[in-house]
Design a protein around this motif. Sequence first.
Motif, PDB file in Angstrom:
ATOM      1  N   ASP A 147      37.899 -20.247 -29.964  1.00  0.00           N
ATOM      2  CA  ASP A 147      38.584 -20.426 -28.681  1.00  0.00           C
ATOM      3  C   ASP A 147      38.154 -21.704 -27.969  1.00  0.00           C
ATOM      4  N   GLY A 148      37.305 -22.496 -28.612  1.00  0.00           N
ATOM      5  CA  GLY A 148      36.918 -23.776 -28.049  1.00  0.00           C
ATOM      6  C   GLY A 148      35.639 -23.771 -27.244  1.00  0.00           C
ATOM      7  N   LYS A 149      34.854 -22.703 -27.319  1.00  0.00           N
ATOM      8  CA  LYS A 149      33.613 -22.610 -26.546  1.00  0.00           C
ATOM      9  C   LYS A 149      32.421 -23.004 -27.418  1.00  0.00           C
ATOM     10  N   ILE A 150      31.470 -23.681 -26.817  1.00  0.00           N
ATOM     11  CA  ILE A 150      30.203 -23.979 -27.482  1.00  0.00           C
ATOM     12  C   ILE A 150      29.336 -22.727 -27.427  1.00  0.00           C
ATOM     13  N   VAL A 151      28.727 -22.340 -28.556  1.00  0.00           N
ATOM     14  CA  VAL A 151      27.857 -21.154 -28.600  1.00  0.00           C
ATOM     15  C   VAL A 151      26.503 -21.558 -29.164  1.00  0.00           C
ATOM     16  N   LEU A 152      25.462 -21.319 -28.378  1.00  0.00           N
ATOM     17  CA  LEU A 152      24.090 -21.600 -28.805  1.00  0.00           C
ATOM     18  C   LEU A 152      23.279 -20.316 -28.728  1.00  0.00           C
ATOM     19  N   THR A 153      22.376 -20.130 -29.676  1.00  0.00           N
ATOM     20  CA  THR A 153      21.491 -18.965 -29.648  1.00  0.00           C
ATOM     21  C   THR A 153      20.075 -19.393 -29.272  1.00  0.00           C
ATOM     22  N   LEU A 154      19.387 -18.484 -28.578  1.00  0.00           N
ATOM     23  CA  LEU A 154      17.988 -18.681 -28.217  1.00  0.00           C
ATOM     24  C   LEU A 154      17.145 -17.613 -28.886  1.00  0.00           C
ATOM     25  N   LEU A 155      15.918 -17.969 -29.240  1.00  0.00           N
ATOM     26  CA  LEU A 155      14.877 -17.063 -29.743  1.00  0.00           C
ATOM     27  C   LEU A 155      15.190 -16.509 -31.118  1.00  0.00           C
ATOM     28  N   SER A 156      16.331 -15.807 -31.259  1.00  0.00           N
ATOM     29  CA  SER A 156      16.658 -15.180 -32.531  1.00  0.00           C
ATOM     30  C   SER A 156      17.993 -15.715 -33.051  1.00  0.00           C
ATOM     31  N   PRO A 157      18.027 -16.358 -34.214  1.00  0.00           N
ATOM     32  CA  PRO A 157      19.281 -16.930 -34.724  1.00  0.00           C
ATOM     33  C   PRO A 157      20.247 -15.851 -35.197  1.00  0.00           C
ATOM     34  N   LEU A 158      21.517 -16.218 -35.253  1.00  0.00           N
ATOM     35  CA  LEU A 158      22.562 -15.345 -35.778  1.00  0.00           C
ATOM     36  C   LEU A 158      23.104 -15.933 -37.076  1.00  0.00           C
ATOM     37  N   SER A 159      23.792 -15.070 -37.841  1.00  0.00           N
ATOM     38  CA  SER A 159      24.401 -15.519 -39.093  1.00  0.00           C
ATOM     39  C   SER A 159      25.796 -16.085 -38.876  1.00  0.00           C
ATOM     40  N   ALA A 160      26.306 -16.006 -37.668  1.00  0.00           N
ATOM     41  CA  ALA A 160      27.683 -16.422 -37.386  1.00  0.00           C
ATOM     42  C   ALA A 160      27.893 -17.897 -37.698  1.00  0.00           C
ATOM     43  N   SER A 161      28.982 -18.201 -38.377  1.00  0.00           N
ATOM     44  CA  SER A 161      29.306 -19.591 -38.671  1.00  0.00           C
ATOM     45  C   SER A 161      29.742 -20.332 -37.417  1.00  0.00           C
TER      46      SER A 161
END
Length: 343
Positions: A147-161
Amino acid sequence: MSSRPTIKDLADAAGVSIATVDRVLNSRTKVREATAQRVLLAAEEIGYHAAGLLKRRLRETRPRKTLVVLLQRSSDAFYRALGDSIQRMSRNFSRFALETRIHFMDEVSPEYIVAELQNKTLDADAVVLVALDHHMVNLAVDQLNADGKIVLTLLSPLSASGCNGHIGLDSHSAGRCAAWSISRLCPRPGKVGILLGSHRYRNQEISEISFIRYLRERAPDFVLLPSLLNLDDERLAAEATAQLLDDHPDLVAIYNAGGGVDGVIRAVRRERHSRRLVVICNELTTNNRTALAEGLLDVIIATPLDKLASELHTMLDQALNARPDVRFPPVYLPVDLHISENV
């Protein structure tokens, strides 16, 4: 007495023309951000009377962006401190007028996290979250990115591409530091208990694996007990710690690789006069600091919050100027180790 600096003095100090200063002051035409910042810095340095107006003009002309941050439990002092650090980071943005909304997720089920991602991020330009690595969560993250949003993870990474980047602690180092501490601080080998919130938190899983591997390689005389899950919940952590203490009178150490530390401290406090334990936990909160001073905790492995917020600022600054498919290499921060003598 020296005269008040003029617009020509400001132009000379900033290395620009008087016309450029006029454009910055009056927003007549767009000026490059770097140039506008140079004019502002020069105005503050020479004491130009309209420095305050310059600041307001720059704020008014900055692009507006919305950042939504989804953290874990609101009752956890660490996450409240993390939220405060991110808010301070947001106020330091110069390129954007960043509206930051911080939400705490008091449930850890994938269904709840997905609902929060869908409901809280509708108008977000960027999303930052701490979450379980679960296929439902990963699908929701991929949709946010689509949908055009930037997604960043903190502390624990995700497997999402669809994740654009990750910032967290070096969990491999954290687990090995905990094992090293136990092998050095315990007067004799014995049974070691491990607590963690969930194997769905990849940072905790990596810490656990690294901890186990170090003891097997470097201190094989220690007996590793099966890991106990506490969902990072204080009450469950207290129950799991009490179970370890009751079931294993020869327990010599506990490593809590996740949250719920207040529960661990509460259970250990009840046993403080009957046995000597080495206890390693995460994050430097007020309660943990007190527990260190009391001798209930031996080592705290902490996330450097200011450094994490600084790295988040850098990554967001670049990401919000890029396409949604931009990808950043993960940033792993060195651990902060605290003992009673350095807090």
